[in-house]
Design a protein around this motif. Structure first.
Motif, mmCIF file in Angstrom:
data_model
loop_
_atom_site.group_PDB
_atom_site.id
_atom_site.type_symbol
_atom_site.label_atom_id
_atom_site.label_comp_id
_atom_site.label_asym_id
_atom_site.label_seq_id
_atom_site.Cartn_x
_atom_site.Cartn_y
_atom_site.Cartn_z
ATOM 1 N N ILE A 127 0.853 -1.186 0.000
ATOM 2 C CA ILE A 127 0.000 0.000 0.000
ATOM 3 C C ILE A 127 0.889 1.236 0.000
ATOM 4 O O ILE A 127 1.698 1.416 0.915
ATOM 5 C CB ILE A 127 -0.916 0.026 1.241
ATOM 6 C CG1 ILE A 127 -1.659 -1.309 1.407
ATOM 7 C CG2 ILE A 127 -1.878 1.201 1.155
ATOM 8 C CD1 ILE A 127 -2.500 -1.715 0.227
ATOM 9 N N PRO A 128 0.786 2.097 -0.997
ATOM 10 C CA PRO A 128 1.624 3.298 -1.012
ATOM 11 C C PRO A 128 1.163 4.321 0.024
ATOM 12 O O PRO A 128 0.022 4.283 0.494
ATOM 13 C CB PRO A 128 1.427 3.838 -2.433
ATOM 14 C CG PRO A 128 0.078 3.351 -2.837
ATOM 15 C CD PRO A 128 -0.103 2.014 -2.163
ATOM 16 N N ALA A 129 2.046 5.235 0.361
ATOM 17 C CA ALA A 129 1.664 6.355 1.220
ATOM 18 C C ALA A 129 0.519 7.128 0.573
ATOM 19 O O ALA A 129 0.510 7.341 -0.636
ATOM 20 C CB ALA A 129 2.859 7.283 1.431
ATOM 21 N N MET A 130 -0.475 7.486 1.385
ATOM 22 C CA MET A 130 -1.631 8.252 0.892
ATOM 23 C C MET A 130 -2.242 7.552 -0.324
ATOM 24 O O MET A 130 -2.575 8.177 -1.334
ATOM 25 C CB MET A 130 -1.215 9.691 0.570
ATOM 26 C CG MET A 130 -0.601 10.414 1.762
ATOM 27 S SD MET A 130 0.073 12.033 1.374
ATOM 28 C CE MET A 130 -1.451 12.958 1.171
ATOM 29 N N GLY A 131 -2.415 6.242 -0.191
ATOM 30 C CA GLY A 131 -2.820 5.413 -1.322
ATOM 31 C C GLY A 131 -4.310 5.261 -1.514
ATOM 32 O O GLY A 131 -4.752 4.198 -1.971
ATOM 33 N N CYS A 132 -5.079 6.287 -1.171
ATOM 34 C CA CYS A 132 -6.524 6.201 -1.388
ATOM 35 C C CYS A 132 -7.064 7.545 -1.836
ATOM 36 O O CYS A 132 -6.439 8.588 -1.629
ATOM 37 C CB CYS A 132 -7.258 5.727 -0.131
ATOM 38 S SG CYS A 132 -7.336 6.971 1.191
ATOM 39 N N THR A 133 -8.221 7.500 -2.454
ATOM 40 C CA THR A 133 -8.964 8.706 -2.772
ATOM 41 C C THR A 133 -10.437 8.404 -2.552
ATOM 42 O O THR A 133 -10.873 7.253 -2.695
ATOM 43 C CB THR A 133 -8.701 9.167 -4.219
ATOM 44 O OG1 THR A 133 -9.337 10.438 -4.433
ATOM 45 C CG2 THR A 133 -9.206 8.162 -5.243
ATOM 46 N N TYR A 134 -11.193 9.428 -2.167
ATOM 47 C CA TYR A 134 -12.616 9.175 -1.923
ATOM 48 C C TYR A 134 -13.402 10.473 -2.011
ATOM 49 O O TYR A 134 -12.859 11.573 -1.913
ATOM 50 C CB TYR A 134 -12.840 8.523 -0.554
ATOM 51 C CG TYR A 134 -12.469 9.376 0.636
ATOM 52 C CD1 TYR A 134 -13.396 10.238 1.224
ATOM 53 C CD2 TYR A 134 -11.189 9.311 1.178
ATOM 54 C CE1 TYR A 134 -13.058 11.017 2.318
ATOM 55 C CE2 TYR A 134 -10.846 10.093 2.271
ATOM 56 C CZ TYR A 134 -11.776 10.936 2.833
ATOM 57 O OH TYR A 134 -11.442 11.725 3.909
ATOM 58 N N TRP A 135 -14.693 10.291 -2.216
ATOM 59 C CA TRP A 135 -15.637 11.412 -2.167
ATOM 60 C C TRP A 135 -16.861 10.961 -1.391
ATOM 61 O O TRP A 135 -17.452 9.916 -1.685
ATOM 62 C CB TRP A 135 -16.055 11.845 -3.575
ATOM 63 C CG TRP A 135 -17.105 12.930 -3.566
ATOM 64 C CD1 TRP A 135 -16.909 14.271 -3.461
ATOM 65 C CD2 TRP A 135 -18.531 12.746 -3.656
ATOM 66 N NE1 TRP A 135 -18.109 14.939 -3.474
ATOM 67 C CE2 TRP A 135 -19.121 14.026 -3.598
ATOM 68 C CE3 TRP A 135 -19.358 11.628 -3.790
ATOM 69 C CZ2 TRP A 135 -20.505 14.214 -3.664
ATOM 70 C CZ3 TRP A 135 -20.725 11.806 -3.847
ATOM 71 C CH2 TRP A 135 -21.290 13.094 -3.787
ATOM 72 N N ASN A 136 -17.211 11.740 -0.370
ATOM 73 C CA ASN A 136 -18.452 11.523 0.374
ATOM 74 C C ASN A 136 -19.347 12.737 0.184
ATOM 75 O O ASN A 136 -18.957 13.859 0.524
ATOM 76 C CB ASN A 136 -18.195 11.347 1.875
ATOM 77 C CG ASN A 136 -17.776 9.951 2.252
ATOM 78 O OD1 ASN A 136 -16.914 9.758 3.096
ATOM 79 N ND2 ASN A 136 -18.376 8.945 1.634
#
Length: 205
Positions: free
Chosen positions: A150-159
């Motif tokens: 898992i890379p650093a800051m390995g996510c993106t999202y929108w709520n």
């Protein structure tokens, strides 16, 4: 030294079959576009369009279409795990993919390492209710268990706003913080994948 060519596979884990519009498919396309900026090529699979049988084996028998998807998983250096939020959780399709990937733990390479070792995973989540952090945490744990880094800051999202009925695909433009998170996740995933191409993990002790 020439940088290695990298490939990515986006698994869209929507409950909506094609060609229905899908916010998670849209989010996956943004991640793939940012990966392309990093020199990564790839393709997208909407899993619900395929007959992926329940189970924890690589092949659940006649009619199971997971083995064909699994070939693409193995061929890709980077996995994009893109799911919407339903009742605060990842979809049942996403959970099924994690269950099917569980079979890869017992599959090893010539160095006795799980076959998904040296591959990288990022997670993308959309939803008009809370739950993204919880989903990312669950997905990261499952993906790491089967070998993904898992890379650093390995996510993106929108709520979206709770109970508003507004989906990610309804937005006129992507909010700057989401676009920034997507670009960072893609950049870091490509960086880590290249590093692992250059220096693989050692065999287990």
């Amino acid at each position: 030294m020439t940088e290695p060519n990298l490939t990515a596979l986006a698994l869209v884990l929507s409950l909506k079959p094609s060609p229905a519009p899908s916010s998670s498919a849209l989010m996956a396309s943004h991640v793939m576009a940012r990966l392309a900026d990093e020199g990564v090529t790839g393709e997208t699979v909407r899993v619900v369009d395929h007959d992926v049988r329940p189970g924890v084996e690589r092949d659940m028998g006649e009619g199971d279409q997971w083995p064909a998807i699994l070939e693409k998983v193995h061929a890709a250096d980077i996995l994009v795990f893109a799911t919407p939020t339903w009742v605060g959780h990842m979809t049942s399709v996403a959970q099924r993919v994690l269950e099917r990937l569980d079979a890869e733990i017992s599959e090893t390479d010539d160095d006795d390492r799980p076959v998904l070792t040296d591959k990288v995973a990022v997670v993308a989540v959309v939803g008009n209710e809370d739950g993204a952090h919880h989903i990312v945490a669950d997905a990261f744990q499952g993906l790491n268990d089967v070998g993904y880094s898992i890379p650093a800051m390995g996510c993106t999202y929108w709520n979206g706003e709770a109970m508003s009925g507004v989906d990610f695909s309804d937005l006129d433009e992507v909010p700057d913080p989401v676009a920034s998170a997507t670009a960072t996740a893609a950049q870091n995933a490509a960086h880590l994948a290249r590093a692992l191409k250059a220096a693989k993990y050692p065999p287990p002790k």
